[in-house]
Design a protein around this motif. Structure first.
Motif, short mmCIF file in Angstrom:
data_model
loop_
_atom_site.label_atom_id
_atom_site.label_comp_id
_atom_site.label_asym_id
_atom_site.label_seq_id
_atom_site.Cartn_x
_atom_site.Cartn_y
_atom_site.Cartn_z
N VAL A 1 10.57 9.67 -0.84
CA VAL A 1 11.36 8.36 -0.93
C VAL A 1 12.28 8.10 0.13
CG1 VAL A 1 12.53 7.58 -2.75
CG2 VAL A 1 11.13 8.15 -3.66
N MET A 2 12.72 9.19 0.70
CA MET A 2 13.91 8.77 1.72
C MET A 2 12.98 8.67 2.86
SD MET A 2 15.92 12.56 1.81
CE MET A 2 15.75 13.21 0.38
N LEU A 3 12.11 9.26 3.05
CA LEU A 3 11.02 7.79 3.86
C LEU A 3 10.47 6.39 4.31
CD1 LEU A 3 8.53 11.07 4.57
CD2 LEU A 3 10.00 9.67 6.18
N SER B 1 26.00 6.38 -6.39
CA SER B 1 24.98 7.06 -7.19
C SER B 1 24.47 6.04 -7.30
CB SER B 1 26.36 5.88 -8.33
OG SER B 1 25.97 4.85 -7.89
N THR B 2 23.29 6.27 -7.71
CA THR B 2 21.90 5.92 -7.12
C THR B 2 21.01 4.88 -8.37
OG1 THR B 2 20.88 7.49 -9.20
CG2 THR B 2 20.78 8.48 -6.92
N SER C 1 0.42 -1.32 0.22
CA SER C 1 0.03 0.17 0.06
C SER C 1 0.59 1.34 0.13
CB SER C 1 -1.04 -0.08 1.40
OG SER C 1 -1.03 1.37 1.85
N ALA C 2 2.27 1.29 0.84
CA ALA C 2 2.71 2.30 1.38
C ALA C 2 3.24 2.17 0.01
CB ALA C 2 3.83 2.35 1.80
N LEU C 3 3.92 1.73 -1.14
CA LEU C 3 4.08 1.20 -1.88
C LEU C 3 3.61 2.45 -3.29
CD1 LEU C 3 6.99 1.54 -3.34
CD2 LEU C 3 6.49 -0.47 -4.18
N GLN C 4 2.57 2.36 -3.39
CA GLN C 4 1.63 2.69 -4.28
C GLN C 4 1.02 3.86 -4.39
OE1 GLN C 4 -1.92 -0.27 -3.69
NE2 GLN C 4 -2.00 -0.45 -6.24
N SER C 5 1.22 4.10 -2.97
CA SER C 5 1.08 5.73 -2.51
C SER C 5 2.41 6.45 -3.02
CB SER C 5 0.72 5.32 -0.95
OG SER C 5 -0.17 4.78 -0.48
N VAL C 6 3.37 6.09 -2.80
CA VAL C 6 4.24 6.81 -3.44
C VAL C 6 4.96 7.26 -4.87
CG1 VAL C 6 7.00 6.90 -3.40
CG2 VAL C 6 5.73 6.17 -1.08
N ARG C 7 4.32 5.91 -5.59
CA ARG C 7 3.68 5.69 -6.56
C ARG C 7 3.44 7.01 -7.08
NH1 ARG C 7 6.47 0.10 -9.41
NH2 ARG C 7 7.11 1.61 -11.13
N ALA D 1 12.22 -7.21 1.76
CA ALA D 1 12.62 -8.71 0.69
C ALA D 1 12.70 -7.66 -1.27
CB ALA D 1 11.97 -10.20 0.98
N SER D 2 10.82 -7.31 -1.18
CA SER D 2 10.92 -6.50 -2.18
C SER D 2 10.32 -5.38 -2.45
CB SER D 2 9.01 -7.43 -3.04
OG SER D 2 8.45 -6.97 -2.25
N SER D 3 12.27 -4.51 -1.97
CA SER D 3 12.25 -3.78 -1.76
C SER D 3 11.24 -2.84 -3.54
CB SER D 3 13.19 -2.87 -1.61
OG SER D 3 13.48 -1.37 -1.87
N GLY D 4 10.62 -1.39 -3.08
CA GLY D 4 10.89 -1.11 -4.91
C GLY D 4 11.76 0.18 -4.80
N LEU D 5 12.69 0.17 -4.19
CA LEU D 5 13.28 1.76 -4.00
C LEU D 5 13.83 1.99 -5.45
CD1 LEU D 5 14.62 3.63 -2.64
CD2 LEU D 5 16.62 2.80 -1.85
N PRO D 6 14.96 1.26 -6.10
CA PRO D 6 15.34 1.66 -7.52
C PRO D 6 14.11 1.75 -8.73
CG PRO D 6 16.35 -1.25 -6.43
CD PRO D 6 15.12 -0.46 -5.77
N ALA D 7 13.24 1.38 -8.49
CA ALA D 7 12.36 1.63 -9.69
C ALA D 7 11.72 3.36 -8.82
CB ALA D 7 11.19 1.24 -8.60
N LEU D 8 11.37 4.14 -7.88
CA LEU D 8 11.66 5.36 -7.38
C LEU D 8 12.59 5.77 -7.55
CD1 LEU D 8 9.26 4.49 -3.68
CD2 LEU D 8 7.93 4.30 -5.69
N LEU D 9 13.27 5.53 -7.34
CA LEU D 9 14.34 6.26 -7.61
C LEU D 9 14.57 6.71 -9.48
CD1 LEU D 9 17.68 4.92 -5.64
CD2 LEU D 9 16.42 7.22 -5.30
N GLU D 10 14.39 5.63 -10.32
CA GLU D 10 14.56 5.93 -11.74
C GLU D 10 13.33 6.40 -11.82
OE1 GLU D 10 15.09 6.19 -15.07
OE2 GLU D 10 16.68 5.36 -14.09
N GLU D 11 11.68 6.79 -11.04
CA GLU D 11 11.26 7.70 -10.78
C GLU D 11 10.97 9.26 -10.57
OE1 GLU D 11 6.67 6.45 -9.96
OE2 GLU D 11 7.37 4.47 -10.34
N LEU D 12 12.22 9.37 -9.99
CA LEU D 12 12.64 10.97 -9.24
C LEU D 12 13.80 11.30 -10.57
CD1 LEU D 12 14.29 10.64 -5.89
CD2 LEU D 12 12.02 12.46 -6.78
#
Length: 569
Positions: free
Chosen positions: A388-390, A556-557, A365-371, A399-410
């Motif tokens: 993205v920092m939070l 590097s991101t 839910s959190a990942l969806q809201s941020v995206r 285990a299924s971190s969406g961070l690389p995708a969020l950094l790409e969206e940034l």
């Protein structure tokens, strides 16, 4: 334990001791700030202080009819400037007050320079800090550490500021510190050294329960300074910035000249004093009531002045009316600008997701809201990065971190690379491997039950669910449950009783959300008095500057995963 009152009393005593007659107040950059937050210029003018000067300003006129009150930090530069001043005095007599301990050799240098015998007094008055609120103080220091170690000059200044606070409140405390933080231990040792060296100064009347100084590190809770705020004082600092009680409104569209800079001080502004800890919705209602009250009084003031009695009443009420008019226009402007920024930056929606990240644990839910929010064109660069920092701090090892995708969206949003790098810098600064306590999961059965019940009945206010880690730490301390293994005492002695007078200090800066938590703890625990201090008072922007100044640049991101540290500090 009132920091504002302590500094006010020092200033009053300086003015009284200099006796009747016209005076000049000679200060440096830091003491100017310390005095300005506790005394208004008009209040000091009423005490025959007609001129305010900086000791380091080069073109001061000689004015032999004035007495000089000097309030200065005991720095090498200030002593040298005073020596030059006393060799060619510009004023009739000098009353010299240092804001901290001055060395005997410096006093000797001043005595030798005073050939014309113009010095009437040299004293130490320990106002070597900024008294923000009665229970909050700051040292206005940004970037106190490099990596996980103190900058030597900042350690010295912090030790001076903290010991000055203890002296001004007349406290000789036992000291506890956060074990997981090397800077906390180092500062604890430095404060202890000063107390031992200056034992005569710290020889206060013993209390049944000794006071306690608790030294903590900002890196244990990097979440709090990243959140948007919704109580008046905290919100003003987050969105507009408070600097020594002053707010710069020069960038506000269509601002009038006299409102370009305003002062918000609970000491001299009743509306602010009554509203600084209320949430934004209540402020809106109260400002409407203030306006209506002002409108009701206004026609009376503008009635025809037909008799001497009418004129006398008008003159008597006019200063009050003028003051009220100033208060109304100031707060209407500030609240109006806050409202404009909330709407422009879509902060209600942003804040709801921030609170979900800080307080809930539903990853998908959190990942969806941020995206979803990252797609919004209304989202500012800062707000996008902070979400993205939070997320990175909250789900750092998921285990299924969406961070690389969020950094790409940034990156796709087209913002500067600085904010993307700051995401990993913030994790490096305050991630799981550096924290001494568990920031996210409740510690005991009671806390878990509370959280469960909170979830059942729904949150009264979704924007203020978060409670800073400091609140829980202090709560445990007051109940006598704070673990010695995580927060050891410096030295062999420990407190047998529950502490009553607590000074808590945050290396790397405190926040106004934590100031509110301390205010509430003081209110709900009779007999307990807590004062909160920090190297500075942060909003999100200044906190990110702190992280950068500490040298956490972020990799590097692409490589967003932080390698585990080989050994625990």
């Amino acid at each position: 334990m009132n920091a504002v009152l302590a500094v006010r009393q020092y200033v009053s005593k300086m003015i009284e001791d200099s006796g009747p007659g016209m005076k000049v107040l000679l200060m440096d950059r830091e003491t100017t700030g310390a005095v300005s937050v506790v005394y208004t210029q008009s209040e000091i003018l009423q005490r025959e202080v007609y001129l305010f000067e900086r000791l380091d300003s080069p073109n001061r006129e000689p004015m032999k009819h004035l007495k000089a009150i000097c309030f200065l930090r005991p720095t090498k530069e200030n002593v040298e400037l005073l020596v030059q001043e006393l060799r060619r005095p510009k004023y009739s007599v000098y009353f010299i007050y240092f804001s901290n301990v001055i060395s005997k050799s410096d006093v000797k240098a001043l005595a030798e320079a005073d050939e014309q015998e113009v010095v009437a007094e040299v004293q130490e008055f320990y106002g070597d800090y900024i008294a923000v609120n009665p229970h909050v103080f700051s040292l206005n220091l940004l970037g106190c550490c490099r990596g996980r170690s103190w900058e030597p000059a900042q350690l010295t200044r912090t030790t001076q500021g903290l010991t000055a606070l203890l002296l001004s409140l007349k406290k000789c405390p036992m000291i506890r510190y956060q074990l997981s933080s090397e800077p906390a231990k180092r500062l604890a040792e430095c404060v202890k050294q000063v107390i031992t060296k200056e034992y005569e100064l710290f020889d206060f009347r013993r209390t049944e329960v000794p006071p306690l100084l608790l030294i903590l590190d900002r890196s244990d809770d990097a979440i709090t300074p990243l959140l948007n705020q919704w109580t008046y004082q905290a919100m003003v600092h987050e969105l507009l910035g408070i600097n020594n009680n002053r707010i710069d409104l020069s960038r506000v569209p269509g601002i009038s000249k006299d409102l370009r800079e305003v002062v918000l001080s609970a000491e001299n502004d009743e509306f602010y004093a009554n509203n600084m800890y209320l949430n934004f919705a209540e402020i809106g209602t109260n400002i409407k009531n203030l306006m209506e009250d002002f409108q009701r009084r206004k026609p009376k003031e503008q009635q025809k002045l037909e008799s001497i009695a009418d004129m006398k009443a008008f003159v008597e009420n006019y200063p009050q009316f003028k003051k009220m008019s100033g208060t109304v226009s100031k707060h209407v402007t500030v609240v109006g600008e806050l409202s404009r920024l909330v709407a422009e930056r879509n902060l209600l929606e942003v804040s709801e997701v921030e609170q979900e990240l800080a307080c809930q644990s539903d990853h998908s839910s959190a990942l969806q809201s941020v995206r979803r929010l990252l797609q919004s064109p209304r989202l500012s660069e800062l707000d996008a990065a902070r979400l993205v920092m939070l997320y990175a701090l909250r789900y750092e090892r998921h285990a299924s971190s969406g961070l690389p995708a969020l950094l790409e969206e940034l990156r796709a949003r087209g913002g500067s690379d600085r904010y993307r790098k700051l995401v990993s810098a913030v994790v490096e600064y305050g991630g799981k491997r550096v924290r001494g306590s568990d920031l996210f999961s409740p510690k005991d059965a009671v806390a878990i039950t509370k959280q469960f019940l909170k979830g059942l009945k729904g949150i009264e206010n979704v924007y203020t669910q978060h409670q800073p880690l400091l609140q829980e730490t202090l709560d445990q301390l007051i109940k006598g449950k704070l673990k010695d293994s995580q927060y050891p005492y410096l030295g062999p002695n420990t407190l047998r009783d529950r502490p009553q007078d607590i000074i808590v200090f945050l290396i790397g800066g405190a926040t106004y959300e934590e100031a509110l938590a301390v205010f509430n703890l003081n209110r709900s625990n009779p007999g307990v008095r807590i004062v909160l201090g920090g190297t500075t008072i942060h909003n999100t922007r200044s906190f990110l500057e702190e992280v950068t100044a500490a040298g956490f640049r972020g990799r590097s991101t692409e490589s967003s995963q932080v390698p585990p540290r080989s050994s625990r500090r």
